[in-house]
Write a protein that holds these residues in place. Sequence first.
Motif, PDB file in Angstrom:
ATOM      1  N   SER A 137      -8.264   5.662   8.755  1.00 45.70           N
ATOM      2  CA  SER A 137      -7.034   6.003   8.036  1.00 45.70           C
ATOM      3  C   SER A 137      -7.284   5.968   6.536  1.00 45.70           C
ATOM      4  CB  SER A 137      -5.897   5.038   8.397  1.00 45.70           C
ATOM      5  OG  SER A 137      -6.214   3.730   7.954  1.00 45.70           O
ATOM      6  N   THR A 138      -6.360   6.604   5.800  1.00 48.18           N
ATOM      7  CA  THR A 138      -6.439   6.619   4.343  1.00 48.18           C
ATOM      8  C   THR A 138      -5.054   6.389   3.752  1.00 48.18           C
ATOM      9  OG1 THR A 138      -6.038   8.993   4.125  1.00 48.18           O
ATOM     10  CG2 THR A 138      -8.342   8.294   4.373  1.00 48.18           C
ATOM     11  N   THR A 139      -5.043   5.862   2.556  1.00 46.80           N
ATOM     12  CA  THR A 139      -3.823   5.750   1.761  1.00 46.80           C
ATOM     13  C   THR A 139      -4.180   6.179   0.347  1.00 46.80           C
ATOM     14  OG1 THR A 139      -3.017   3.886   3.068  1.00 46.80           O
ATOM     15  CG2 THR A 139      -2.039   4.184   0.893  1.00 46.80           C
ATOM     16  N   THR A 140      -3.436   7.127  -0.197  1.00 47.24           N
ATOM     17  CA  THR A 140      -3.763   7.685  -1.501  1.00 47.24           C
ATOM     18  C   THR A 140      -2.745   7.245  -2.544  1.00 47.24           C
ATOM     19  OG1 THR A 140      -4.749   9.607  -0.427  1.00 47.24           O
ATOM     20  CG2 THR A 140      -4.216   9.823  -2.762  1.00 47.24           C
ATOM     21  N   HIS A 141      -3.259   6.793  -3.684  1.00 48.26           N
ATOM     22  CA  HIS A 141      -2.437   6.404  -4.832  1.00 48.26           C
ATOM     23  C   HIS A 141      -2.860   7.270  -6.009  1.00 48.26           C
ATOM     24  CE1 HIS A 141      -1.634   2.671  -2.574  1.00 48.26           C
ATOM     25  NE2 HIS A 141      -2.933   2.692  -2.322  1.00 48.26           N
ATOM     26  N   PHE A 142      -1.930   7.592  -6.896  1.00 55.24           N
ATOM     27  CA  PHE A 142      -2.246   8.392  -8.067  1.00 55.24           C
ATOM     28  C   PHE A 142      -1.996   7.591  -9.335  1.00 55.24           C
ATOM     29  CE2 PHE A 142      -1.349  11.486  -4.766  1.00 55.24           C
ATOM     30  CZ  PHE A 142      -2.436  12.325  -4.890  1.00 55.24           C
ATOM     31  N   ARG A 143      -2.905   7.720 -10.280  1.00 51.74           N
ATOM     32  CA  ARG A 143      -2.732   7.053 -11.575  1.00 51.74           C
ATOM     33  C   ARG A 143      -1.655   7.798 -12.340  1.00 51.74           C
ATOM     34  NH1 ARG A 143      -7.733   7.080 -15.248  1.00 51.74           N
ATOM     35  NH2 ARG A 143      -7.145   9.251 -15.426  1.00 51.74           N
ATOM     36  N   LEU A 144      -0.651   7.052 -12.801  1.00 46.83           N
ATOM     37  CA  LEU A 144       0.439   7.646 -13.561  1.00 46.83           C
ATOM     38  C   LEU A 144       0.234   7.467 -15.060  1.00 46.83           C
ATOM     39  CD1 LEU A 144       3.444   6.460 -11.361  1.00 46.83           C
ATOM     40  CD2 LEU A 144       2.188   8.642 -11.259  1.00 46.83           C
ATOM     41  N   LYS A 145      -0.276   6.306 -15.448  1.00 48.92           N
ATOM     42  CA  LYS A 145      -0.487   6.025 -16.870  1.00 48.92           C
ATOM     43  C   LYS A 145      -1.557   4.948 -16.980  1.00 48.92           C
ATOM     44  CE  LYS A 145       1.886   4.560 -21.065  1.00 48.92           C
ATOM     45  NZ  LYS A 145       3.181   4.199 -21.676  1.00 48.92           N
ATOM     46  N   THR A 146      -2.388   5.039 -17.991  1.00 49.32           N
ATOM     47  CA  THR A 146      -3.420   4.040 -18.221  1.00 49.32           C
ATOM     48  C   THR A 146      -3.009   3.165 -19.403  1.00 49.32           C
ATOM     49  OG1 THR A 146      -5.122   5.548 -17.427  1.00 49.32           O
ATOM     50  CG2 THR A 146      -5.866   3.672 -18.748  1.00 49.32           C
ATOM     51  N   TYR A 147      -2.991   1.859 -19.187  1.00 43.79           N
ATOM     52  CA  TYR A 147      -2.696   0.910 -20.249  1.00 43.79           C
ATOM     53  C   TYR A 147      -3.970   0.294 -20.812  1.00 43.79           C
ATOM     54  CZ  TYR A 147       2.092   1.224 -18.569  1.00 43.79           C
ATOM     55  OH  TYR A 147       3.326   1.689 -18.201  1.00 43.79           O
ATOM     56  N   LYS A 148      -4.934   0.030 -19.925  1.00 47.57           N
ATOM     57  CA  LYS A 148      -6.180  -0.597 -20.330  1.00 47.57           C
ATOM     58  C   LYS A 148      -7.261  -0.163 -19.347  1.00 47.57           C
ATOM     59  CE  LYS A 148      -7.984  -5.179 -21.519  1.00 47.57           C
ATOM     60  NZ  LYS A 148      -7.649  -6.622 -21.590  1.00 47.57           N
ATOM     61  N   HIS A 149      -8.442   0.184 -19.870  1.00 49.49           N
ATOM     62  CA  HIS A 149      -9.559   0.606 -19.020  1.00 49.49           C
ATOM     63  C   HIS A 149     -10.847   0.072 -19.606  1.00 49.49           C
ATOM     64  CE1 HIS A 149     -11.798   3.114 -16.220  1.00 49.49           C
ATOM     65  NE2 HIS A 149     -12.571   3.477 -17.233  1.00 49.49           N
ATOM     66  N   ASP A 150     -11.641  -0.595 -18.794  1.00 47.36           N
ATOM     67  CA  ASP A 150     -12.912  -1.192 -19.233  1.00 47.36           C
ATOM     68  C   ASP A 150     -12.742  -2.018 -20.509  1.00 47.36           C
ATOM     69  OD1 ASP A 150     -14.354  -0.265 -17.106  1.00 47.36           O
ATOM     70  OD2 ASP A 150     -15.186   1.466 -18.149  1.00 47.36           O
ATOM     71  N   GLY A 151     -11.648  -2.764 -20.575  1.00 47.30           N
ATOM     72  CA  GLY A 151     -11.405  -3.650 -21.707  1.00 47.30           C
ATOM     73  C   GLY A 151     -10.820  -2.977 -22.931  1.00 47.30           C
ATOM     74  N   VAL A 152     -10.586  -1.672 -22.869  1.00 43.03           N
ATOM     75  CA  VAL A 152     -10.063  -0.925 -24.011  1.00 43.03           C
ATOM     76  C   VAL A 152      -8.582  -0.666 -23.804  1.00 43.03           C
ATOM     77  CG1 VAL A 152     -10.219   1.217 -25.339  1.00 43.03           C
ATOM     78  CG2 VAL A 152     -12.298   0.176 -24.396  1.00 43.03           C
TER      79      VAL A 152
END
Length: 167
Positions: A137-152
């Motif tokens: 089975s799979t469950t898919t989520h979509f990124r809506l907004k990025t607040y922080k990525h790799d410490g940035v």
Amino acid sequence: MIVYTDKQLELLELLTQNGPVDPVLAAQMLNLTEDEVLSSLETFKQDGVLLGYTAVIDWQKIHAHHGVTAFIDVKVTPKRGRGFDEVAERIHRFPEVTSLYLMSGAYDLQVVLDGKSLQEVSQFVSEKLSTLDSVISTTTHFRLKTYKHDGVLFSQDDEDKRLKVSP
């Protein structure tokens, strides 16, 4: 497991925070010689520790960029004698897949992919991923907004918007 000196670990931290650095500058910052820095960088590459450099880009600010990032949780049946590795090897070969992780919890693998549209992600899941024998089975989520990525932090608004409370 590979053992490095404290200075080599500091160099790895520097690379993690800043990406590729000028060997002369890194040598000055870490109190090393330029040759020591260059030698360490070569050692990291040969050991398979330094795999590459990436830039952190806020694609939401680029007008011409349209796309979606999907996080797909996948439940699989592990193969006898190979565990999750065999199905992971099949999944990571798909060019759409940007990251793939073995996870703990309800799902076994997390697949990350960047698509041009929800339709493209949907086709990947229904025509490529779900058709693999081991996929349950799979469950898919979509990124809506990025607040922080790799410490940035992506929002550079430093103003504290919390209400001030005084005693």
